[in-house]
Motif scaffolding. Structure first.
Motif, short mmCIF file in Angstrom:
data_model
loop_
_atom_site.label_atom_id
_atom_site.label_comp_id
_atom_site.label_asym_id
_atom_site.label_seq_id
_atom_site.Cartn_x
_atom_site.Cartn_y
_atom_site.Cartn_z
N GLU A 1 32.78 -4.96 2.25
CA GLU A 1 32.15 -4.49 3.49
C GLU A 1 30.67 -4.14 3.31
OE1 GLU A 1 34.93 -3.30 2.06
OE2 GLU A 1 35.05 -1.09 2.22
N ASP A 2 30.16 -4.16 2.08
CA ASP A 2 28.74 -3.98 1.85
C ASP A 2 27.95 -5.26 2.05
OD1 ASP A 2 29.64 -1.85 -0.89
OD2 ASP A 2 28.92 -1.21 1.08
N THR A 3 28.66 -6.36 2.25
CA THR A 3 28.01 -7.64 2.45
C THR A 3 27.14 -7.60 3.70
OG1 THR A 3 29.75 -8.89 1.35
CG2 THR A 3 28.39 -10.08 2.94
N ALA A 4 25.87 -7.92 3.54
CA ALA A 4 24.92 -7.87 4.65
C ALA A 4 23.55 -8.33 4.16
CB ALA A 4 24.80 -6.44 5.20
N MET A 5 22.64 -8.52 5.11
CA MET A 5 21.23 -8.68 4.78
C MET A 5 20.64 -7.28 4.70
SD MET A 5 18.92 -11.01 4.16
CE MET A 5 19.19 -12.52 5.08
N TYR A 6 19.96 -7.00 3.62
CA TYR A 6 19.38 -5.69 3.40
C TYR A 6 17.86 -5.77 3.59
CZ TYR A 6 23.74 -3.76 1.65
OH TYR A 6 25.04 -3.30 1.55
N TYR A 7 17.35 -4.82 4.35
CA TYR A 7 15.93 -4.76 4.66
C TYR A 7 15.36 -3.41 4.27
CZ TYR A 7 17.17 -8.56 7.91
OH TYR A 7 17.65 -9.72 8.46
N ALA B 1 0.85 -1.18 0.00
CA ALA B 1 0.00 0.00 0.00
C ALA B 1 0.89 1.24 0.00
CB ALA B 1 -0.93 -0.01 1.21
N ALA B 2 0.26 2.39 -0.13
CA ALA B 2 1.03 3.64 -0.11
C ALA B 2 1.76 3.81 1.22
CB ALA B 2 0.09 4.82 -0.35
N TYR B 3 2.84 4.58 1.19
CA TYR B 3 3.66 4.73 2.38
C TYR B 3 4.09 6.18 2.53
CZ TYR B 3 7.03 4.37 -1.37
OH TYR B 3 7.71 4.54 -2.54
N ARG B 4 4.49 6.54 3.74
CA ARG B 4 4.97 7.90 4.00
C ARG B 4 6.43 8.06 3.65
NH1 ARG B 4 1.78 6.38 8.43
NH2 ARG B 4 -0.13 7.58 8.63
N GLY B 5 7.16 7.03 3.73
CA GLY B 5 8.59 7.05 3.45
C GLY B 5 9.12 5.65 3.57
N ILE B 6 10.24 5.38 2.96
CA ILE B 6 10.87 4.06 2.99
C ILE B 6 12.34 4.21 3.37
CG2 ILE B 6 11.65 2.11 1.59
CD1 ILE B 6 8.76 1.85 2.15
N GLY B 7 12.80 3.31 4.18
CA GLY B 7 14.21 3.26 4.52
C GLY B 7 14.80 1.91 4.14
N TRP B 8 16.04 1.97 3.69
CA TRP B 8 16.81 0.74 3.48
C TRP B 8 17.83 0.63 4.62
CZ3 TRP B 8 16.16 -3.30 0.36
CH2 TRP B 8 15.38 -3.15 -0.79
N PHE B 9 17.94 -0.56 5.17
CA PHE B 9 18.82 -0.84 6.29
C PHE B 9 19.60 -2.12 5.98
CE2 PHE B 9 16.61 2.23 8.94
CZ PHE B 9 15.37 2.27 8.34
N ARG B 10 20.70 -2.31 6.67
CA ARG B 10 21.45 -3.54 6.47
C ARG B 10 22.03 -4.00 7.81
NH1 ARG B 10 26.57 -1.27 2.86
NH2 ARG B 10 27.63 -0.11 4.55
#
Length: 121
Positions: free
Chosen positions: A86-92, A26-35
């Motif tokens: 060093e960018d290796t990670a699980m991204y959420y 659904a529509a959202y106010r904002g999205i963040g990417w985290f790892r």
């Protein structure tokens, strides 16, 4: 309840590129990417508001990563270039609780299941 689904992760060599996708139900106010890498704390990578204004990039990814909204309005991308081990990670990805949320991960919810990014030769 809004649900988010990430995709696009994989194994890539150093210097390579990946594009992660975050699709919201659904529509959202904002999205963040985290790892989060094994043994490390969760890190905010990039955030974008519903007006398409990127509001945050981690210093470690500035100039290499770009967050943007797709033509499908409920999709947000994280374009990752010149990837490093060093960018290796699980991204959420996660949805902001309010329109003025900043980069604090506690301002986000409805976390997706994550997509694994591995940068290795």
């Amino acid at each position: 309840q809004v649900q988010l689904v990430e995709s696009g992760g994989g194994l890539v060599q150093p210097g390579g590129s990946l594009r992660l996708s975050c699709v919201a139900s659904a529509a959202y106010r904002g999205i963040g990417w985290f790892r989060q890498a094994p043994g490390k704390e969760r890190e905010t990578v990039a955030c974008i508001r519903s007006n398409d204004d990127p509001i945050y990039y981690a210093d470690s990814v500035k100039g290499r990563f770009s967050i943007s909204r797709g033509n499908a309005r409920n999709t947000v991308y994280l374009e990752m270039n010149n990837l490093r081990p060093e960018d290796t990670a699980m991204y959420y990805c996660a949805r902001a609780y309010t329109p003025t949320a900043n980069q604090n991960s506690y301002d986000y919810g409805s976390w997706g299941q994550g997509t694994q990014v591995t940068v290795s030769s």
